[in-house]
Design an enzyme around this catalytic site. Structure first.
Site, PDB file in Angstrom:
ATOM      1  N   HIS A 691       0.830  -1.205   0.000  1.00 14.84           N
ATOM      2  CA  HIS A 691       0.000   0.000   0.000  1.00 14.84           C
ATOM      3  C   HIS A 691       0.862   1.252   0.000  1.00 14.84           C
ATOM      4  O   HIS A 691       0.543   2.234  -0.688  1.00 14.84           O
ATOM      5  CB  HIS A 691      -0.932   0.007   1.214  1.00 14.84           C
ATOM      6  CG  HIS A 691      -1.796   1.228   1.277  1.00 14.84           C
ATOM      7  ND1 HIS A 691      -1.507   2.302   2.104  1.00 14.84           N
ATOM      8  CD2 HIS A 691      -2.911   1.582   0.590  1.00 14.84           C
ATOM      9  CE1 HIS A 691      -2.416   3.235   1.929  1.00 14.84           C
ATOM     10  NE2 HIS A 691      -3.273   2.832   1.018  1.00 14.84           N
ATOM     11  N   ASN A 695       0.488   4.246  -2.671  1.00 16.35           N
ATOM     12  CA  ASN A 695      -0.266   5.401  -2.200  1.00 16.35           C
ATOM     13  C   ASN A 695       0.553   6.672  -2.018  1.00 16.35           C
ATOM     14  O   ASN A 695       0.144   7.744  -2.456  1.00 16.35           O
ATOM     15  CB  ASN A 695      -0.962   5.070  -0.877  1.00 16.35           C
ATOM     16  CG  ASN A 695      -1.856   6.194  -0.408  1.00 16.35           C
ATOM     17  OD1 ASN A 695      -2.900   6.480  -0.999  1.00 16.35           O
ATOM     18  ND2 ASN A 695      -1.441   6.874   0.662  1.00 16.35           N
TER      19      ASN A 695
END
Length: 840
Positions: A691, A695
């Protein structure tokens, strides 16, 4: 008889008891011996409560009321529960109830944390406390961080709580908190068994009822509330996975998530600051757009530069006096009080990178589609050898394939089924793209051809078009437009598939099931706990503002109203949990081949591949930590199979949370140590490093809109199109008109700026709240500190590699260091840092 009995009581406890005569033992058994009277002694609890930094006026009033009523018996009540069962009552042994002292005196203390004391009297035969119950007879909830019991012979006993305790007027039952020592279900001490079951039943929803924001109930439901047809047909959306739609909760009303999953205050503050930026960057361009034209376009690149250098307010020429006259929210009306930085965008890192999680090795040329040819036309690409032969450093295409020199960014199959509908939307134009790259002798990838496809039934006579690097001014602008369309495709896939689907959405079922099926005492729950933080809350916010009908994703990205359908189609056609581990993903994409002689069991085909090299180091550290942990509690596979909570968690995650794919044969079976280690490592990897890589670079790498436009508004004209003359007359103007307009751009920039921001309370990989007491297993605490040290070592290695001039993909003139997987970070937009969980 007295003189005989005393020594016999001692002898009976020894292994030599068999040597005692049977008659004498019978004689002892019928003699009544007075039981020793249990003595009482005092122990105390140190209770740490975390205060709010900011209190609303009504909270202050209630707090003062609680301080007053505390004096007359409406207070915080605690009771210790032993790990042992009382042989007479067959119930767990309990202490007397005790109240927190000095709540009224300390109610105005401004410290972040306040310690309170409670004192208990317990019997000498009480045993070791294994749980503590808490009743809140005040009017207001409070955040209970830890409880430490002092005075037992075993030493301090720790209860990590980290939970909101609601007022008994809202939730009448007592809250249960367990000791930090982990227990598998079949090892639960007798005094805690019923409490373990009771706690799970209380938080496990049954699909019925209406939730209050103060509830702690975890339950499953499908995302069937993204559309809002009650507000118009334009907001109707297909119900993904259900026949019935929920009543939609619109802002400013909050979506329900269990109370302990909601953002803590510092995280809320970060989001509030982000929302403020969003208002500033969206509202004022909206005013400008309404004055001139709907979503007007940039007139030149200087307009775009002004978003960073001069700021939105200065760009629009609005003065404070004008702002004061506008009907703005209070937080915006005070805009003149903020410094210049808050009304300007930070300058993003201009250079973009090839998407490291989408690139694949090309194994067949020309590439072939997997779509149904009867619906979507011929599967073969229009790419020919002559298109790329001049860019292969003298190689033939077959040689380049054999030497692993050709790579592809292939978004053809993801977009083509939706293009007719996307291109019918106002202000949206897209292709289904394929981009071919050649691996140079320097280890860098060079784009050599772009294929732009439209549905064969489309208005264009050319459904497949090939664009190659420029040879003159005209083809240079064609190449720039083609690359912009590729970036637009890639931005959509990045957001909808790689980011949303593969981390946020796919992890949520595992998190919900963990809370529903595994006790807080379960060692695997304790392992996963920091990697589940805030995910349910951020996903709820996404449903309300990002992925909903007419939300940010639909407004700012090419697929528009079909965005979530593209995500759902990718889940159905290509998502596989067994391919989500980093090694499996690299091998599946052809970026690596299995090689047991290599440190991670595979060999990278691009040696200087920062995402993969850094990622494999972090993957290995996580895997080693998880294996140490699992081996500690499951020395053999039968214990895994017989762990009812563990099996119920995995079964529910797959069969309820991922029910559409539950019958697929590729799901790992949870029946041995290796599979359990693999499943847990994959979940932690996805929540943390994967992630982070997806991100926290969104604004730094994608915030400069011309470099990576999230949507395009015009196709590329060919010589037979009426627009071709317009393109030739002013190619820069045509290029800018194809990009998102001012309003779309500023909204997109505000959102990715917020999404790329670390909050001050971020907890990074290798860190834990209460690192020395989160578990009562000292061997595991030591192992975790070793894991933390390994993460710090990896960070130093990443810093070293970023200074290595031989690694041209991360070091050199104009080359940005790759830091997205560098574990630590400060707050803000830093383009680095690996938080433990999907928290934004």
């Amino acid at each position: 008889k007295r003189r005989v009995l005393v020594p016999l009581r001692k002898v009976v406890k020894q292994p030599v008891v068999a040597a005692v005569s049977e008659d004498l033992v019978k004689a002892v058994s019928i003699v009544s011996v007075p039981a020793e009277k249990a003595e009482k002694f005092k122990v105390r609890a140190v209770v740490t409560v975390k205060n709010k930094n900011k209190e609303e006026f009504k909270d202050k009033i209630v707090k003062h009321l609680d301080a007053f009523t505390d004096k007359i018996g409406r207070n915080i009540v605690l009771q210790l529960v032993s790990t042992e069962v009382d042989p007479k009552t067959k119930a767990p042994k309990r202490s007397n109830e005790a109240v927190l002292k000095d709540w009224s005196k300390k109610s105005n203390v401004k410290a972040e944390r306040v310690n309170y004391i409670a004192e208990f009297m317990v019997n000498s035969n009480f045993g070791v406390p294994g749980a503590i119950t808490v009743s809140n007879k005040h009017q207001m909830e409070f955040f209970l961080e830890t409880i430490t019991i002092e005075g037992f012979a075993c030493g301090p006993v720790h209860f990590p709580c980290n939970s909101w305790v609601q007022s008994s007027k809202d939730h009448s039952g007592k809250r249960i908190f367990f000791i930090n020592k982990p227990y598998l279900p079949n090892e639960t001490p007798g005094g805690l068994r019923s409490l373990r079951e009771k706690e799970l039943k209380e938080i496990r929803g049954d699909g019925t009822g209406v939730r209050k924001l103060s509830d702690r109930i975890y339950d499953f439901d499908v995302y069937n509330d993204l559309g809002n047809p009650d507000k118009g047909i334009d907001l109707a959306r297909p119900k993904l996975g259900d026949l019935h739609a929920e009543s939609r909760v619109e802002k400013p009303l909050p979506m329900y998530v269990p109370r302990d999953e909601q953002f803590e205050e510092s995280k809320q503050d970060t989001f509030s600051a982000g929302r403020l930026k969003g208002v500033l960057h969206n509202l004022i361009p909206s005013l400008k757009a309404s004055i001139s034209a709907n979503n007007h376009e940039f007139k030149g690149f200087s307009d775009i530069e002004n978003l960073y250098s001069e700021g939105v307010l200065l760009k629009l020429g609005l003065q404070n006096e004008l702002l004061k006259k506008l009907p703005l929210p209070k937080v915006v009306s005070n805009i003149h009080e903020y410094n210049r930085g808050i009304i300007k965008y930070d300058t993003p890192k201009i250079l973009s990178r090839i998407n490291p999680v989408s690139i694949e090795r090309l194994t067949v040329f020309p590439p072939v589609s997997k779509l149904d040819p009867e619906i979507y036309g011929p599967q073969e690409s229009a790419l020919k050898e002559e298109h790329i032969l001049g860019y292969l450093d003298g190689m033939t295409v077959q040689q380049a394939l054999e030497e692993n020199k050709l790579f592809i960014l292939d978004h053809h199959d993801a977009y083509l089924p939706f293009l007719d509908r996307i291109n019918a939307l106002d202000g949206r134009k897209a292709y289904a793209t394929r981009t071919i790259f050649f691996l140079t002798y320097l280890g860098t990838l060079k784009p050599v051809a772009i294929e732009l496809s439209l549905p064969p039934s489309g208005p264009s006579s050319r459904s497949k078009r090939i664009v190659t690097p420029a040879v003159d001014a005209t083809t240079n602008w064609m190449w720039q437009l083609a690359k912009a369309h590729v970036c637009s495709n890639d931005a959509g896939v990045h957001q909808l598939v790689n980011h949303w689907l593969r981390t946020h959405a796919s992890l949520e079922p595992f998190i919900i099931a963990a809370h529903r099926q595994m006790s807080a005492m379960h060692p695997i729950f304790k392992l996963l706990d920091p990697h589940m933080r805030y995910t349910l809350e951020i996903n709820a916010l996404a449903r309300q503002s990002l992925i909903n009908a007419d939300g940010v994703i639909e407004s700012c990205f090419t697929p528009g109203r079909y965005a979530m359908e593209i995500s759902a189609a990718a889940y159905k056609s290509s998502w596989r949990f067994d391919m989500e581990s980093l090694p499996a993903d690299l091998i599946r994409r052809g970026m690596a081949v299995p090689d047991p002689t290599q440190p991670h069991g595979l060999k990278l085909l691009i040696e200087d591949y920062p995402y993969a090299t850094d990622g494999l180091q972090i993957w290995a550290a996580i895997e080693n930590w998880v294996r140490t942990y699992v081996n500690r509690y499951y020395p053999n596979s039968s214990q895994i199979c017989n762990d009812r909570e563990l099996q119920a968690w995995y079964y529910e995650s797959v069969n309820v949370g991922h029910s559409d794919l539950s019958q697929e044969s590729w799901w790992p079976t949870l029946d041995n140590v290796d599979n359990l280690v693999s499943v847990l490592t994959t979940l932690i990897w996805l929540a943390s490093a994967q992630h982070a890589a997806l991100n926290f670079g969104q604004y730094p790498y994608g915030g400069y809109v011309p470099n990576r436009p999230p949507l395009m508004r015009r196709l590329i004209p060919d010589e037979n199109d009426p627009e071709y003359a317009i393109f030739l007359a002013d190619p820069q103007k045509y290029f800018l008109s194809a990009l998102p307009g001012v309003l779309q751009s500023t909204k997109f920039m505000a959102v990715v700026d917020t999404l790329s921001t670390h909050s001050p309370d971020e907890e990074y990989l290798g860190e834990r709240t209460q690192p020395s007491i989160w578990t009562g297993d000292t061997e595991i605490v030591d192992a975790f500190y070793e894991f933390s040290a390994e993460i710090r070592r990896i960070e130093k290695e990443i810093d070293r590699k970023n200074l290595d001039t031989s690694l041209r993909n991360r070091c050199g003139a104009g080359v940005l260091p790759y830091e997205l997987l560098a574990p630590s970070s400060g707050p803000g937009v830093t383009c680095r840092g690996v938080p433990n969980s999907v928290s934004i």
